[in-house]
Design an enzyme around this catalytic site. Structure first.
Site, mmCIF file in Angstrom:
data_model
loop_
_atom_site.group_PDB
_atom_site.id
_atom_site.type_symbol
_atom_site.label_atom_id
_atom_site.label_comp_id
_atom_site.label_asym_id
_atom_site.label_seq_id
_atom_site.Cartn_x
_atom_site.Cartn_y
_atom_site.Cartn_z
ATOM 1 N N ARG A 13 38.161 34.643 46.161
ATOM 2 C CA ARG A 13 38.468 34.764 47.599
ATOM 3 C C ARG A 13 38.086 36.107 48.185
ATOM 4 N NH1 ARG A 13 43.161 35.534 48.309
ATOM 5 N NH2 ARG A 13 43.946 35.398 46.165
ATOM 6 N N GLY A 14 37.697 37.047 47.328
ATOM 7 C CA GLY A 14 37.334 38.379 47.804
ATOM 8 C C GLY A 14 35.976 38.376 48.490
ATOM 9 N N THR A 104 34.628 48.047 40.259
ATOM 10 C CA THR A 104 34.405 49.469 39.984
ATOM 11 C C THR A 104 35.746 50.168 39.774
ATOM 12 O OG1 THR A 104 34.426 49.921 42.354
ATOM 13 C CG2 THR A 104 32.278 49.572 41.327
ATOM 14 N N HIS A 158 31.759 53.956 52.408
ATOM 15 C CA HIS A 158 32.176 52.564 52.181
ATOM 16 C C HIS A 158 33.226 52.147 53.203
ATOM 17 C CE1 HIS A 158 30.239 53.217 48.271
ATOM 18 N NE2 HIS A 158 30.183 51.901 48.180
ATOM 19 N N LYS A 162 38.237 49.963 50.307
ATOM 20 C CA LYS A 162 37.829 50.291 48.934
ATOM 21 C C LYS A 162 38.933 51.087 48.237
ATOM 22 C CE LYS A 162 33.951 52.189 46.310
ATOM 23 N NZ LYS A 162 33.982 51.054 45.379
HETATM 24 P P1 NAP Z 1 38.204 42.298 47.776
HETATM 25 O O1 NAP Z 1 37.633 41.637 48.962
HETATM 26 O O2 NAP Z 1 39.488 43.056 47.906
HETATM 27 O O3 NAP Z 1 38.352 41.199 46.624
HETATM 28 C C1 NAP Z 1 39.091 41.381 45.448
HETATM 29 C C2 NAP Z 1 39.664 40.040 45.094
HETATM 30 O O4 NAP Z 1 40.296 40.118 43.819
HETATM 31 C C3 NAP Z 1 40.756 39.595 46.101
HETATM 32 O O5 NAP Z 1 40.486 38.270 46.503
HETATM 33 C C4 NAP Z 1 42.051 39.673 45.274
HETATM 34 O O6 NAP Z 1 42.994 38.718 45.710
HETATM 35 C C5 NAP Z 1 41.487 39.345 43.898
HETATM 36 N N1 NAP Z 1 42.385 39.694 42.811
HETATM 37 C C6 NAP Z 1 43.174 40.780 42.676
HETATM 38 N N2 NAP Z 1 43.867 40.676 41.523
HETATM 39 C C7 NAP Z 1 43.507 39.513 40.944
HETATM 40 C C8 NAP Z 1 43.883 38.831 39.763
HETATM 41 N N3 NAP Z 1 44.807 39.350 38.931
HETATM 42 N N4 NAP Z 1 43.298 37.658 39.474
HETATM 43 C C9 NAP Z 1 42.381 37.129 40.284
HETATM 44 N N5 NAP Z 1 41.994 37.709 41.448
HETATM 45 C C10 NAP Z 1 42.558 38.873 41.754
HETATM 46 O O7 NAP Z 1 37.150 43.337 47.146
HETATM 47 P P2 NAP Z 1 35.552 43.226 47.140
HETATM 48 O O8 NAP Z 1 34.988 43.995 48.247
HETATM 49 O O9 NAP Z 1 35.163 41.812 46.928
HETATM 50 O O10 NAP Z 1 35.248 44.060 45.806
HETATM 51 C C11 NAP Z 1 35.699 43.626 44.537
HETATM 52 C C12 NAP Z 1 35.322 44.687 43.508
HETATM 53 O O11 NAP Z 1 33.878 44.772 43.444
HETATM 54 C C13 NAP Z 1 35.796 46.113 43.853
HETATM 55 O O12 NAP Z 1 36.121 46.788 42.648
HETATM 56 C C14 NAP Z 1 34.591 46.760 44.513
HETATM 57 O O13 NAP Z 1 34.573 48.164 44.385
HETATM 58 C C15 NAP Z 1 33.483 46.124 43.694
HETATM 59 N N6 NAP Z 1 32.160 46.064 44.334
HETATM 60 C C16 NAP Z 1 31.111 46.131 43.499
HETATM 61 C C17 NAP Z 1 29.838 46.024 43.979
HETATM 62 C C18 NAP Z 1 28.689 46.061 43.000
HETATM 63 O O14 NAP Z 1 27.537 45.980 43.424
HETATM 64 N N7 NAP Z 1 28.969 46.182 41.708
HETATM 65 C C19 NAP Z 1 29.624 45.861 45.344
HETATM 66 C C20 NAP Z 1 30.729 45.765 46.205
HETATM 67 C C21 NAP Z 1 32.000 45.855 45.674
HETATM 68 P P3 NAP Z 1 44.147 39.171 46.782
HETATM 69 O O15 NAP Z 1 43.410 39.831 47.922
HETATM 70 O O16 NAP Z 1 44.815 37.921 47.166
HETATM 71 O O17 NAP Z 1 45.023 40.153 46.056
#
Ligand code: NAP
Length: 269
Positions: A13-14, A104, A158, A162
């Protein structure tokens, strides 16, 4: 025909997770077998808002062990939070499931531990702080430039949701620059911060500054200064779709690895 790679996505959902679900569901060579979402256990992903476009039923689990036992996936894509992502990666390795981690914020101690575990179990892991090919090139070009410019400051920018700072990409860029740069404390030898943090974080004398604002996605500029010139190397991700070709390459590549690889640049030609 080669068997499809069976994929589980944690954090569907993220913002990143949604793009990853779309990308995996569009690949002929991959099958999305389930997702990990602690808020929707027992449901099907197709029932959740924003996923009705999926044709196949994709079951939602919160318990990783149960998911791995019942679905026997090949790859876990983790796009959650640092603490959860670390726990997920360890669990995946214990089940012989290959993690592709975009989350990250792992500490260097956690990375060392996962490196040892991957080696011990002879399982591939890819941890990529930035899946965007353009960002990887920005890091490589910065590493090249560092041979000729020893004064460098990194400004990473960002969105304000974040959790970690500096960004994984900022830290990785500094580490790559470090390999080509003579250690040097930058700025005036007697400089003083009248407000703590004004000069940014310090890695080997280099400075990293983290900007967090609504409206931003993921941006970074690396500034190299020397007598009479400034070189700026900049990359902007305007949309999270920019990360997905990198995720696809990692899922395909991790199938043939037996160790942990940190950084997309280490698997690109
Ligand atoms: P986000 O929108 O906050 O999504 C994170 C998701 O993880 C949310 O849906 C959250 O649900 C869920 N979550 C939290 N705890 C969980 C669990 N125990 N089990 C299952 N799901 C869980 O963040 P995002 O922007 O997508 O980024 C996610 C990660 O990727 C971050 O660490 C970010 O820094 C990283 N990132 C990496 C790149 C890359 O190129 N490598 C690029 C962008 C972002 P709830 O909201 O309901 O808690």
């Amino acid at each position: 025909m080669a068997a499809k790679i069976k994929v589980v996505i944690a954090g569907p959902r993220g913002r990143m997770g949604r793009e990853a679900v779309k990308m995996v569901s569009e690949q002929d060579g991959m099958q999305l077998v389930s997702v990990i979402d602690y808020k929707n256990t027992g449901k099907s992903l197709n029932e959740l808002e924003g996923f009705t476009y999926l044709h196949d039923t994709v079951s939602v689990y919160s318990d990783l062990n149960q998911c791995f036992d019942e679905k026997s996936p090949d790859v876990l894509i983790d796009l959650t939070t640092p603490e959860t992502g670390y726990a997920h990666t360890k669990t995946a390795l214990m089940h012989n499931v290959r993690p592709v981690v975009g989350t990250t914020g792992f500490t260097s101690g956690q990375l060392d531990e996962l490196t040892d575990l991957a080696e011990e179990r002879n399982i591939g892991v890819i941890i990529a702080p930035n899946f965007a090919i353009g960002a990887v090139l920005m890091m490589k070009f910065s590493q090249m430039a560092a041979k000729y410019f020893e004064d460098v400051e990194i400004i990473e920018m960002h969105h304000d949701q974040k959790l970690d700072a500096p960004s994984g990409t900022g830290i990785k860029t500094a580490q790559m620059i470090k390999e080509n740069r003579e250690p040097k404390k930058q700025g005036h030898p007697s400089e003083e911060e009248t407000i703590p943090g004004a000069r940014g974080a310090d890695i080997d004398g280099m400075k990293i500054h983290s900007v967090r604002l609504p409206g931003l996605i993921a941006h970074q500029q690396v500034l190299f200064g020397s007598e009479g010139q400034l070189l700026t190397i900049r990359h902007d991700s305007h949309d999270r779709a920019s990360f997905m070709s990198g995720v696809r390459i990692c899922v395909e590549t991790v199938m043939n690895l037996g160790t942990l690889v940190y950084g997309l640049e280490n698997i690109l030609d």
